[in-house]
Structures are given as C-alpha cells and as structure tokens.
Design a protein around this motif. Sequence first.
Motif, PDB file in Angstrom:
ATOM      1  N   SER A  36       0.839  -1.204   0.000  1.00 20.66           N
ATOM      2  CA  SER A  36       0.000   0.000   0.000  1.00 20.66           C
ATOM      3  C   SER A  36       0.872   1.252   0.000  1.00 20.66           C
ATOM      4  O   SER A  36       0.620   2.195  -0.756  1.00 20.66           O
ATOM      5  N   LEU A  37       1.896   1.246   0.823  1.00 19.34           N
ATOM      6  CA  LEU A  37       2.816   2.385   0.876  1.00 19.34           C
ATOM      7  C   LEU A  37       3.607   2.549  -0.423  1.00 19.34           C
ATOM      8  O   LEU A  37       3.938   3.665  -0.829  1.00 19.34           O
ATOM      9  N   ALA A  38       3.911   1.423  -1.080  1.00 17.36           N
ATOM     10  CA  ALA A  38       4.692   1.461  -2.319  1.00 17.36           C
ATOM     11  C   ALA A  38       3.850   1.851  -3.530  1.00 17.36           C
ATOM     12  O   ALA A  38       4.387   2.071  -4.614  1.00 17.36           O
ATOM     13  N   GLY A  39       2.533   1.908  -3.356  1.00 19.34           N
ATOM     14  CA  GLY A  39       1.673   2.286  -4.471  1.00 19.34           C
ATOM     15  C   GLY A  39       1.364   1.158  -5.440  1.00 19.34           C
ATOM     16  O   GLY A  39       1.011   1.417  -6.586  1.00 19.34           O
ATOM     17  N   THR A  40       1.471  -0.082  -5.001  1.00 17.76           N
ATOM     18  CA  THR A  40       1.129  -1.221  -5.859  1.00 17.76           C
ATOM     19  C   THR A  40      -0.341  -1.089  -6.252  1.00 17.76           C
ATOM     20  O   THR A  40      -1.200  -0.980  -5.374  1.00 17.76           O
TER      21      THR A  40
END
Length: 122
Positions: A89-93
Amino acid sequence: MGLMDSSVAHGAAGAALMGGWAFYANSGHAMPAPLWAALVQGALTAGVTVVLKRVQEALVPRLQGAPGLVGPPVVCAAISFCLLYTIHSLAGTPEVLATLAVPVSVATLYACLYTWRLWSRG
C-alpha cells in the motif's frame, strides 16, 4: 544442512516465484508499476520467508501438542498479510489484494508444511 533447511534457498526461491506473480498480477497497468510490484514483492518474500522460517523454528519447540502444530502457521499468516499489505500500500502497488492472494496463500501453506516438518521431528 541440506537445501531444504537453507534459509537462503527458501528466501531466494520465494523471491523469484512471488516476484513473478506480483508482476503478473499488476501486468494490466503501465510500466513501471508491474516491475515495481515485482521488485517489492520479491524483496519482501525473501525477507519474510527467512523471518517466518525462524519464527516457526522458535515457536514449534516451545508449544506442546496441537498448539505447536496450529499456532506457528496462524502467526506466520497474520505477519505475512499485515506486513505485505502495509508495504505494498505504501509502495503504491495498484493491485494490492491480487498481488497478495498468491504470496499469502503460499506463505500459509509453506508455514503449515514447514511446521509439520519441524513438529514431526519432535
């Protein structure tokens, strides 16, 4: 120590397989999203596999009977899902749940099988 007991072998195999899955799960999105998801998942799988393997090796001897067989896979599944969900989620997947479907399922199955292996050794 054989290949089946090697943390490096477990981590490397997981990284290659689950990174490939993450690429596929995100392949409907423009580059570099699938590549980024694959790299994130590959790195996470390698690290998480080694950590979960060690968690199991620590828990199984400490828990007697059924808790020693059931507890470690449940703990590993929870750790795997929470960690992977948060970092993706933090990585923007783009496709977080699709990306996690196979790795969390495989991690849970792996945890069950490896726990059984450790538990049956006594």
